[in-house]
Design a protein around this motif. Structure first.
Motif, PDB file in Angstrom:
ATOM      1  N   LYS A 233       4.501  -2.103   0.134  1.00  0.00           N
ATOM      2  CA  LYS A 233       3.903  -1.872  -1.368  1.00  0.00           C
ATOM      3  C   LYS A 233       2.560  -1.246  -1.584  1.00  0.00           C
ATOM      4  O   LYS A 233       1.745  -2.138  -0.676  1.00  0.00           O
ATOM      5  CB  LYS A 233       4.172  -2.895  -1.882  1.00  0.00           C
ATOM      6  N   THR A 234       1.967   0.153  -1.376  1.00  0.00           N
ATOM      7  CA  THR A 234       0.479   0.537  -1.592  1.00  0.00           C
ATOM      8  C   THR A 234       0.080  -0.395  -2.705  1.00  0.00           C
ATOM      9  O   THR A 234       1.115  -0.513  -3.878  1.00  0.00           O
ATOM     10  CB  THR A 234       0.507   2.078  -1.827  1.00  0.00           C
TER      11      THR A 234
ATOM     12  N   GLU B 260       8.643   7.171   2.367  1.00  0.00           N
ATOM     13  CA  GLU B 260       8.258   7.098   1.186  1.00  0.00           C
ATOM     14  C   GLU B 260       9.552   6.923   0.101  1.00  0.00           C
ATOM     15  O   GLU B 260      10.165   7.686  -0.072  1.00  0.00           O
ATOM     16  CB  GLU B 260       7.679   8.686   0.651  1.00  0.00           C
TER      17      GLU B 260
ATOM     18  N   GLU C  31       8.795   5.841  -2.218  1.00  0.00           N
ATOM     19  CA  GLU C  31       7.991   4.876  -4.638  1.00  0.00           C
ATOM     20  C   GLU C  31       8.867   5.270  -5.807  1.00  0.00           C
ATOM     21  O   GLU C  31       9.133   5.183  -6.893  1.00  0.00           O
ATOM     22  CB  GLU C  31       6.730   5.480  -4.427  1.00  0.00           C
TER      23      GLU C  31
ATOM     24  N   SER D 278       7.190   0.598  -1.725  1.00  0.00           N
ATOM     25  CA  SER D 278       6.572   1.964  -1.840  1.00  0.00           C
ATOM     26  C   SER D 278       7.324   3.248  -0.807  1.00  0.00           C
ATOM     27  O   SER D 278       6.835   3.820  -1.133  1.00  0.00           O
ATOM     28  CB  SER D 278       5.513   2.596  -2.121  1.00  0.00           C
ATOM     29  N   ASP D 279       7.107   2.087  -0.037  1.00  0.00           N
ATOM     30  CA  ASP D 279       7.073   3.151   1.943  1.00  0.00           C
ATOM     31  C   ASP D 279       7.941   2.158   2.431  1.00  0.00           C
ATOM     32  O   ASP D 279       8.045   0.736   2.721  1.00  0.00           O
ATOM     33  CB  ASP D 279       5.968   2.977   2.341  1.00  0.00           C
TER      34      ASP D 279
END
Length: 125
Positions: free
Chosen positions: A29-30, A66, A68, A75-76
C-alpha cells in the motif's frame, strides 16, 4: 505389524513441469510519502534504488500491478518469480534497507505460491 516405507515424490503431480518456480505475491500500500512525490522522482527512485538491487539477482523477475481502483487493502501487487528462494530472500532483505519498505510502501502481505497444474489435470481427464 508390517511397516510401509514411502519415499516422498520430488514434485507433487500438480506441480510437474514447473521446475520449482515460485511466485511470490507482495501486496503493498502506497504511503503519503510516495503519493506526494512527483512522477519523475518516483521513476528516479526505482532507477537508482530498486532496479540496481534487482540487477544483482537476475534469477528473480518482477511484474508490477496497480490495484488501487479495485482494493482498499493494497494499492499495488508485486509479483516476483524465481526458482531460487535464496535470491528472493536477498532482494527482500535489501529492499528493507531502503525507503521502499515502510516509507514509500507498507508491505501488507507476502504470499509465496507455486502455480498449480491441478485444474489442467482435471480438465484433461
Amino acid at each position: 505389524m508390517p511397516t510401509e516405507s514411502f519415499a516422498p515424490d520430488a514434485v507433487l503431480s500438480e506441480h510437474e513441469g514447473l521446475a520449482g518456480t515460485f511466485h511470490i505475491f507482495m501486496l503493498v500500500k502506497t504511503t503519503r510519502h510516495w503519493l506526494d512525490l512527483p512522477n519523475h522522482e518516483r521513476e528516479a527512485f526505482f532507477k537508482t534504488t530498486v532496479f540496481p538491487i534487482l540487477r544483482k539477482r537476475p534469477q528473480v523477475k518482477l511484474r508490477y500491478f496497480e490495484t488501487e481502483a479495485f482494493s482498499a487493502v493494497a494499492s499495488d501487487l508485486l509479483l516476483w518469480e524465481t526458482i531460487d528462494l535464496n535470491a528472493w530472500a536477498w532482494i527482500a532483505d535489501h529492499l528493507r534497507e531502503t525507503l521502499f519498505w515502510d516509507h514509500y510502501f507498507e508491505v501488507v502481505n507476502i504470499l509465496p505460491a507455486m502455480e498449480a497444474n491441478y485444474p489442467a489435470m482435471i480438465h484433461a481427464a
